[in-house]
Design a protein around this motif. Structure first.
Motif, PDB file in Angstrom:
ATOM      1  N   ALA A 167      32.399  41.540  47.362  1.00  9.54           N
ATOM      2  CA  ALA A 167      33.442  41.813  46.372  1.00  9.54           C
ATOM      3  C   ALA A 167      34.788  41.332  46.888  1.00  9.54           C
ATOM      4  O   ALA A 167      35.255  41.780  47.935  1.00  9.54           O
ATOM      5  N   ASP A 168      35.406  40.425  46.154  1.00  8.56           N
ATOM      6  CA  ASP A 168      36.734  39.905  46.494  1.00  8.56           C
ATOM      7  C   ASP A 168      37.310  39.301  45.211  1.00  8.56           C
ATOM      8  O   ASP A 168      36.599  38.591  44.485  1.00  8.56           O
ATOM      9  N   VAL A 206      33.336  33.138  47.055  1.00 16.50           N
ATOM     10  CA  VAL A 206      32.291  32.107  47.075  1.00 16.50           C
ATOM     11  C   VAL A 206      32.037  31.632  48.498  1.00 16.50           C
ATOM     12  O   VAL A 206      30.901  31.414  48.911  1.00 16.50           O
ATOM     13  N   GLY A 207      33.122  31.478  49.281  1.00 19.68           N
ATOM     14  CA  GLY A 207      32.971  31.046  50.661  1.00 19.68           C
ATOM     15  C   GLY A 207      32.176  32.031  51.492  1.00 19.68           C
ATOM     16  O   GLY A 207      31.314  31.643  52.296  1.00 19.68           O
ATOM     17  N   LEU A 208      32.447  33.330  51.310  1.00 15.79           N
ATOM     18  CA  LEU A 208      31.710  34.357  52.045  1.00 15.79           C
ATOM     19  C   LEU A 208      30.228  34.336  51.684  1.00 15.79           C
ATOM     20  O   LEU A 208      29.361  34.439  52.557  1.00 15.79           O
ATOM     21  N   VAL A 209      29.956  34.190  50.406  1.00 14.40           N
ATOM     22  CA  VAL A 209      28.561  34.137  49.965  1.00 14.40           C
ATOM     23  C   VAL A 209      27.861  32.911  50.547  1.00 14.40           C
ATOM     24  O   VAL A 209      26.703  32.986  50.983  1.00 14.40           O
ATOM     25  N   LEU A 265      30.071  44.105  51.222  1.00  8.80           N
ATOM     26  CA  LEU A 265      31.201  43.498  51.909  1.00  8.80           C
ATOM     27  C   LEU A 265      32.381  43.495  50.945  1.00  8.80           C
ATOM     28  O   LEU A 265      32.379  42.766  49.946  1.00  8.80           O
ATOM     29  N   PHE A 266      33.389  44.344  51.214  1.00  7.79           N
ATOM     30  CA  PHE A 266      34.483  44.558  50.271  1.00  7.79           C
ATOM     31  C   PHE A 266      35.829  44.117  50.835  1.00  7.79           C
ATOM     32  O   PHE A 266      36.172  44.473  51.971  1.00  7.79           O
ATOM     33  N   ILE A 287      36.699  43.797  54.700  1.00 13.34           N
ATOM     34  CA  ILE A 287      37.228  42.551  55.226  1.00 13.34           C
ATOM     35  C   ILE A 287      38.610  42.334  54.611  1.00 13.34           C
ATOM     36  O   ILE A 287      38.810  42.595  53.428  1.00 13.34           O
ATOM     37  N   THR A 288      39.578  41.939  55.437  1.00 12.91           N
ATOM     38  CA  THR A 288      40.950  41.850  54.958  1.00 12.91           C
ATOM     39  C   THR A 288      41.722  40.726  55.629  1.00 12.91           C
ATOM     40  O   THR A 288      41.348  40.265  56.707  1.00 12.91           O
ATOM     41  N   THR A 289      42.797  40.315  54.992  1.00  9.62           N
ATOM     42  CA  THR A 289      43.670  39.294  55.542  1.00  9.62           C
ATOM     43  C   THR A 289      44.645  39.894  56.552  1.00  9.62           C
ATOM     44  O   THR A 289      45.132  39.206  57.443  1.00  9.62           O
TER      45      THR A 289
END
Length: 215
Positions: free
Chosen positions: A6-7, A14-17, A51-52, A82-84
């Motif tokens: 989830a993002d 898409v990159g994480l997937v 993964l959020f 997951i965060t910036t």
């Protein structure tokens, strides 16, 4: 291993997937653009790991984690945040909400995969680059003073506690203390029982909040 991502940023999501799908034994089973969609999909699909992103519209990653993995949830799902943001109070809140891990978005594919595997097996992983600083900083800000356990920790449990609080893996702790991996796991289980912690993240947080680890 089925992972829900989830993002609200399409390129990031898409990159994480794509990274996860490229790993043997891992499948990006669903995508969500906000927390409400993520919670709905997670309840419907029961993925092995969620993964959020921390900041999402509607329902942020913290509240989504609390809804799916919070202390009052009977059958919690593993959630990795997951965060910036390198030092963000939302991260502390997410761990309190039941998340099993925290990563920065620039952590790289290897650490991402490690975090997903750790969460799936009931373990937890926080980005090593921020573990000590993150926990010690928020421990200093904590309004509540954690109490010592009714049953005191043994000397060996104290050693394992400090190692975990410094971000060491079970294998690294075993090597450091010259004990078997099963012995480390047994001590960690005992620590969680004595401290009322649900995972190693909460064990590490308790160590910092009680002043056992400095920075």
């Amino acid at each position: 291993m089925r992972v829900l991502v989830a993002d609200d940023h399409d390129l990031v999501r898409v990159g994480l997937v794509m990274v996860l799908d490229a790993q043997p034994g891992i499948e990006g089973v669903a995508e969500a653009r906000d927390g409400v969609e993520a919670v709905s999909a997670a309840r419907r699909l029961r993925p092995d790991v969620c993964l959020f992103d921390v900041r999402m519209p509607g329902l942020d990653g913290i509240e989504a984690a609390r809804t799916l993995a919070g202390p009052d949830v009977d059958d919690p799902l593993p959630v990795v945040v997951i965060t910036t943001f390198d030092l963000d109070e939302y991260v502390h809140d997410a761990l309190r909400a039941g998340a099993r891990g925290f990563l920065l978005k620039d952590a790289g594919p290897d650490l991402l995969v490690q975090a997903v595997h750790a969460a799936a097996r009931g373990d937890a992983l926080i980005a090593p680059s921020v573990t000590a600083r993150l926990l010690s900083t928020f421990a200093a800000r904590s309004a509540a003073t954690p109490t010592e356990p009714v049953v005191p920790l043994s000397d060996r449990e104290e050693e394992v506690l400090l190692a975990v609080a410094r971000g060491r893996t079970n294998a690294e702790v075993a090597a450091d203390l010259y004990v078997s991996l099963s012995t480390v796991k047994a001590h960690l289980t005992s620590l969680m029982t004595k401290l009322g912690a649900r995972n190693r993240v909460e064990v590490a947080m308790w160590a910092h909040e009680t002043g056992r680890v400095d920075g």
